[in-house]
Write a protein that holds these residues in place. Structure first.
Motif, short mmCIF file in Angstrom:
data_model
loop_
_atom_site.label_atom_id
_atom_site.label_comp_id
_atom_site.label_asym_id
_atom_site.label_seq_id
_atom_site.Cartn_x
_atom_site.Cartn_y
_atom_site.Cartn_z
N LEU A 66 0.83 -1.34 0.15
CA LEU A 66 -0.02 0.12 0.02
C LEU A 66 0.95 1.24 0.02
N LEU A 67 2.08 1.12 -0.51
CA LEU A 67 3.37 2.39 -0.43
C LEU A 67 3.01 3.22 -1.58
N ASP A 68 3.27 4.40 -1.44
CA ASP A 68 3.31 5.20 -2.71
C ASP A 68 4.89 5.11 -3.23
N PRO A 69 5.09 5.64 -4.40
CA PRO A 69 6.54 5.53 -5.18
C PRO A 69 7.60 6.16 -4.11
N ASP A 70 7.37 7.16 -3.59
CA ASP A 70 8.15 8.11 -2.72
C ASP A 70 8.45 7.47 -1.42
N ALA A 71 7.61 6.63 -0.82
CA ALA A 71 7.59 5.87 0.52
C ALA A 71 8.38 4.62 0.12
N TYR A 72 8.01 4.04 -0.93
CA TYR A 72 8.95 2.73 -1.20
C TYR A 72 10.41 3.12 -1.45
N VAL A 73 10.75 4.35 -2.16
CA VAL A 73 11.94 4.57 -1.96
C VAL A 73 12.86 4.97 -0.77
N GLN A 74 11.91 5.59 0.31
CA GLN A 74 12.30 5.84 1.36
C GLN A 74 12.60 4.68 2.29
N LYS A 75 11.84 3.68 2.09
CA LYS A 75 11.91 2.34 2.76
C LYS A 75 12.81 1.43 2.37
N TYR A 76 13.13 1.19 0.97
CA TYR A 76 13.84 0.23 0.41
C TYR A 76 15.00 0.87 -0.32
N GLY A 77 15.07 1.97 -0.54
CA GLY A 77 16.17 2.50 -1.27
C GLY A 77 15.98 2.75 -2.85
N GLN A 78 16.78 3.58 -3.47
CA GLN A 78 16.69 3.90 -4.66
C GLN A 78 16.90 2.70 -5.56
N LYS A 79 18.08 2.02 -5.34
CA LYS A 79 18.29 0.83 -6.21
C LYS A 79 17.05 0.01 -6.34
N ALA A 80 16.62 -0.45 -5.18
CA ALA A 80 15.55 -1.38 -5.13
C ALA A 80 14.36 -0.92 -6.16
N PHE A 81 14.13 0.48 -5.84
CA PHE A 81 13.12 1.10 -6.64
C PHE A 81 13.10 0.90 -8.22
N TYR A 82 14.57 1.60 -8.58
CA TYR A 82 14.86 1.12 -10.11
C TYR A 82 14.65 0.02 -10.42
N GLU A 83 15.14 -1.08 -9.86
CA GLU A 83 14.93 -2.57 -10.19
C GLU A 83 13.56 -2.89 -10.37
N PHE A 84 12.83 -2.41 -9.28
CA PHE A 84 11.23 -2.92 -9.53
C PHE A 84 10.74 -2.03 -10.61
#
Length: 609
Positions: A346-364
């Motif tokens: 239930l996260l938004d993209p910004d919260a996802y980056v905050q929680k898992y980091g930039q690299k994880a978001f890029y891969e996702f």
């Protein structure tokens, strides 16, 4: 605020045009595909689904066969942005990074353009002040620390020109006090609240400021995020709509994302600008966001001209998924590839980056995408009890409705097998049969909708479409002759052969006379320079169309003779038609003598064919 305009020497204008690639410029606004020696794409001047917009790189011109707009690179900017010729020259120089040291004075601008320029100056100055306060003053230190704690680097803050509006509501008015802006300018800007006593209080105060830019990168509005939690104030406050800012048309970050969008041929669609910035920091530099509104037709039309794939990356909660469903419905009206990024937890993209980091978001973002159908499979199950037979059947109907929109036979077959595996009580044969019924229903619905759309067109719209698509034999021959006259120097030398010739079409005659005058003034003929010379929009559009319709640039004596014979023959046919109408009139009023004279004239004309 006015100043004298400096006249730009013609040779400077010619140099800028010669150094400017019209394909490179128009590619910033339209997704162009190579078709033969030319390029084609969706027209930026009217809404369409089938490309009718053509760019000729060798001639440095464009023309739309749908709306009849055409010209060179300067005319493109004038038509697209509603700016003056000199401003269009400056825009071309900026895009191609050609040095341009001339100031365009207010005299070259219309009243509307001058008003817009004043608003742009106010917003640019406000953005500069807010940014300076954030990064260089003690007043902005708390806001700067807040942004840094959220992972924003100095580079990100500078790239997006993020700023801070202080709590002092008199700050901006005092900073503007030495500028010669009128009371009306202050009111029109939307930056101030004007009190009854005349005081100008800042609309934005104690907020982190995010400038909103148009496609040209000019600040046209702001969105301010409250710094301290205050239940009496909205978390985000946007500028009101002005002459510059219409939130239903603007896509946040499109100006910065455009280059990557062109390179990757895809765009990420986010809900908010914080998501865009977080994605940018993670390496996703082709993200845009709608401004607090649902993604709409106007925004889609703008994107569909430059990209073929849209990745929807909205919030992972239920409102976000509902917004994805609405966006899919809007995007499916265009022929675009759609993918969905389903943000987990239930996260938004910004919260996802905050929680898992930039690299994880890029891969996702690169490898975690779902197809529209995969999204629908999950979304349509929300709120349903699939243990209940009636709700299970309802779900199957809904999912088959969505599957009927999948064009790939292989994908449809894979999804049907997946449904059968999940719901084994439905056989593959039954599902295929039901899907065929859905396909027929969709076909009939679309056919009916298209018929209704045509019925709603005005008579003038239908006439315009017909007149654009169909030219008489005489019109076609005259256009071809004019093209060869202009392209073939041999014909230019043999003016004696055409001394008594005049075009039946007044616009073609005007064009030919303009061409002769241009040749007297210039040593060499260049199509793009000739378009600058033409002052009449209809002449420019017609000339652009002729250049793109005509394929051969060399004509033999035999072909020329045949062309002239066709024009002569069609002229006689036209005279015969007029004589027949006159004869019918004479017969109706009982003028037998006139009727007989006209009959002889008609016979003599027919002998000439």
């Amino acid at each position: 605020m006015g100043f004298m305009a400096i006249r730009i020497p013609p040779q400077v204008i010619d140099t800028i045009r010669e150094k400017t690639s019209i394909v490179n410029v128009i590619s910033q606004y339209v997704q162009l595909r190579k078709t033969g020696k030319n390029y084609s794409g969706l027209c930026p001047f009217h809404s369409e689904k089938t490309p009718s917009f053509t760019v000729a790189e060798d001639k440095q011109i464009y023309y739309c066969f749908g709306c009849s707009k055409g010209g060179n690179v300067f005319q493109f900017f004038q038509d697209l942005e509603g700016i003056s010729f000199l401003e269009a020259v400056k825009r071309a120089a900026q895009i191609e990074q050609i040095p341009f040291s001339y100031e365009i004075g207010n005299k070259s601008k219309s009243d509307k353009q001058q008003e817009n320029s004043l608003l742009l100056e106010m917003y640019e100055k406000a953005a500069t002040l807010y940014h300076h306060l954030l990064i260089n003053t003690e007043v902005g230190q708390f806001a700067l620390s807040y942004l840094e704690n959220r992972g924003m680097t100095e580079e990100i803050i500078t790239t997006f020109q993020i700023g801070f509006a202080p709590d002092d509501r008199n700050f901006l008015a005092e900073a503007f006090s030495k500028d010669l802006w009128s009371e009306e300018d202050y009111l029109e800007s939307g930056l101030f609240t004007i009190r009854e006593d005349g005081r100008k209080l800042s609309r934005f105060h104690n907020r982190i400021m995010f400038p909103i830019r148009d496609e040209q990168g000019r600040v046209i509005a702001f969105s301010g995020r409250i710094l301290n939690k205050d239940k009496d104030q909205a978390k985000y406050l946007n500028s009101p709509e002005t002459k510059l800012f219409n939130k239903s048309r603007v896509l946040y970050n499109f100006d910065l994302a455009r280059a990557t969008i062109r390179k990757t041929d895809e765009v990420f669609l986010f809900e908010g600008f914080m998501d865009v910035i977080a994605a940018w920091s993670a390496g996703i530099k082709n993200g845009v966001a709608s401004m607090g509104t649902s993604f709409n037709k106007e925004q889609l039309t703008g994107l569909s001209r430059v990209v073929k794939k849209i990745v929807i990356a909205y919030d992972g909660d239920f409102p976000g998924q509902a917004a994805i469903q609405r966006a899919i419905g809007e995007i499916q009206t265009q022929i675009l590839d759609i993918q969905v990024l389903l943000i987990p937890e239930l996260l938004d993209p910004d919260a996802y980056v905050q929680k898992y980091g930039q690299k994880a978001f890029y891969e996702f973002a690169m490898h975690g995408r779902s197809s529209v159908f995969e999204f629908q499979e999950k979304y349509l199950k929300i709120g349903k009890n699939l243990a209940n037979e009636a709700e299970r059947v309802a779900y199957i109907h809904e999912i088959l409705d969505e599957l009927s929109q999948v064009t790939s036979v292989l994908e449809r077959e894979a999804y049907l097998n997946k449904i059968v595996k999940e719901f084994p009580e439905f056989s593959l044969e039954v599902l295929r049969e039901q899907l065929e019924v859905k396909n027929m229903e969709r076909y009939k619905k679309n056919s009916f909708r298209n018929a209704k759309r045509y019925e709603k067109q005005s008579l003038s719209q239908k006439f315009e479409e017909g007149s654009r698509r169909f030219l008489s034999v005489r019109d076609k021959a005259e256009r071809m002759l004019l093209f060869w006259m202009i392209q073939n120097p041999r014909l230019d030398i043999q003016k004696g052969k055409f001394a008594d010739f005049t075009f039946h079409s007044s616009i073609l005659q005007q064009l030919y006379e303009s061409y002769l005058l241009f040749c007297e003034l210039q040593n060499n003929f260049c199509e793009a320079d000739f378009l600058n010379f033409l002052k009449d929009a209809e002449e420019r559009n017609t000339f652009s169309e002729i250049l793109l319709l005509s394929k051969e640039e060399i004509i033999s004596d035999e072909e020329l003779a045949e062309l002239l014979e066709t024009i002569k023959r069609e002229k006689i046919k036209h005279e015969i038609e007029e004589k027949i109408l006159q004869q019918q009139t004479a017969k109706r009023i009982g003028n037998i003598e006139q009727e007989m004279v006209l009959a002889v004239e008609i016979i003599n004309l027919k002998r000439k064919i």
